[in-house]
Design a protein around this motif. Structure first.
Motif, short mmCIF file in Angstrom:
data_model
loop_
_atom_site.label_atom_id
_atom_site.label_comp_id
_atom_site.label_asym_id
_atom_site.label_seq_id
_atom_site.Cartn_x
_atom_site.Cartn_y
_atom_site.Cartn_z
N MET A 40 0.84 -1.20 0.00
CA MET A 40 0.00 0.00 0.00
C MET A 40 0.88 1.25 0.00
O MET A 40 1.92 1.30 0.66
N ILE A 41 0.44 2.27 -0.70
CA ILE A 41 1.16 3.54 -0.74
C ILE A 41 0.54 4.46 0.31
O ILE A 41 -0.58 4.95 0.16
N HIS A 42 1.28 4.70 1.39
CA HIS A 42 0.74 5.47 2.51
C HIS A 42 0.53 6.93 2.15
O HIS A 42 -0.26 7.64 2.81
N ALA A 43 1.19 7.41 1.10
CA ALA A 43 1.01 8.80 0.70
C ALA A 43 -0.40 9.06 0.19
O ALA A 43 -0.85 10.21 0.11
N GLU A 65 -4.19 1.77 -6.10
CA GLU A 65 -3.07 0.95 -6.61
C GLU A 65 -3.60 -0.20 -7.47
O GLU A 65 -3.11 -0.45 -8.58
N ASP A 81 -3.10 7.77 1.68
CA ASP A 81 -4.05 7.47 2.76
C ASP A 81 -5.11 8.57 2.92
O ASP A 81 -6.26 8.28 3.28
N TYR A 82 -4.74 9.82 2.63
CA TYR A 82 -5.71 10.91 2.79
C TYR A 82 -6.82 10.85 1.73
O TYR A 82 -7.84 11.55 1.86
N ARG A 114 -8.44 8.06 1.07
CA ARG A 114 -9.24 6.86 1.33
C ARG A 114 -10.46 7.16 2.19
O ARG A 114 -11.26 6.26 2.45
N ASP A 115 -10.61 8.39 2.65
CA ASP A 115 -11.81 8.77 3.39
C ASP A 115 -12.87 9.28 2.42
O ASP A 115 -12.59 9.62 1.27
#
Length: 255
Positions: free
Chosen positions: A1-4, A125, A6-7, A9-10
């Motif tokens: 997963m690309i944590h960059a 992704e 994460d914003y 995904r809400d």
């Protein structure tokens, strides 16, 4: 997963727009390839299906996370996957030669729907890489498949003969030459000549290099065969026993 990511995904207005845009891009890329090959389901169809799937997935997430109502998030997505069977079936055609066309388009539509679900769920992704793989399968892999199968060519012949023994001799000769008969249609009709004529439409699979003219010449040597026509696939499907099209290449015995 690309944590960059994460914003993204809400569920917010900006994220909804991003997910719909990503679904449009992914579906459009797959649809362009289908439109280029003039398939029934093309650019707009793939976009709409991918968008609809993304909307269904986001609606399920919205009901659970925003409205706080107990629900199965994947329920709407599961209905999308099942419902795609009806649309996919509409793009599949069984020709008169008993060959099936449209399977790749149907599979692409089904996959586009799942890519849309992934976009709606924020799985960017998966959406991106799945789109790349689908395009590779439809563009690059098709060329590889063509090269592997390039020796297998089909040939459409229309043979006019005088009696059943002549047709049996033709089939025996084709079998001896290792030519596979994909389809055989037999007609009986009468011209101005009082003799009853017979006609057979043959769809052949050629597994080795063979000259069409030489094959036709050999067939014309068979007793009772007095005409052989080479036809396109479209002519073979649409030809009528009492008429001929300008696309046919006619060869008569003795010419």
């Amino acid at each position: 997963m690309i944590h960059a990511l994460d914003y993204l995904r809400d569920i917010t207005f900006f994220v909804v727009v991003i997910r719909l845009v990503s679904a449009t891009i992914c579906g459009g890329l797959i649809g362009i390839e289908r439109s280029y090959k003039q398939r029934p389901a093309g650019f707009r169809t793939h976009i709409l299906i991918c968008l609809g799937a993304a909307m269904a997935m986001m609606t399920g997430i919205f009901v659970l996370t925003i409205l706080h109502q107990f629900t199965d998030v994947a329920r709407l997505g599961a209905q999308v996957i099942a419902g795609m069977g009806f649309i996919g079936a509409g793009s599949i055609i069984v020709t008169k030669r008993k060959s099936v066309k449209g399977l790749t388009t149907a599979a692409g539509l089904w996959t586009s729907a799942i890519i849309g679900l992934a976009c709606g769920a924020g799985f960017y992704e998966l959406s991106l890489f799945a789109t790349v793989i689908v395009l590779a399968a439809e563009i690059l892999f098709s060329k590889i498949e063509y090269r592997l199968m390039h020796d297998e060519k089909s040939l459409q012949l229309m043979i006019e003969y005088e009696h059943t023994e002549a047709l049996n001799a033709v089939l025996k000769y084709l079998n001896e030459q290792g030519l596979k008969i994909l389809d055989l249609d037999i007609y009986k009709y009468s011209d101005e000549d009082p003799v009853m004529h017979h006609r057979a439409n043959l769809a052949l699979q050629l597994y080795r290099k063979i000259l069409t003219r030489e094959l036709i010449d050999e067939l014309l040597k068979i007793n009772g065969v007095f005409a052989v026509d080479e036809m396109s696939a479209a002519t073979a499907l649409e030809s009528d026993p009492n008429s001929r099209t300008s696309g046919e290449i006619r060869h008569n015995a003795g010419e």
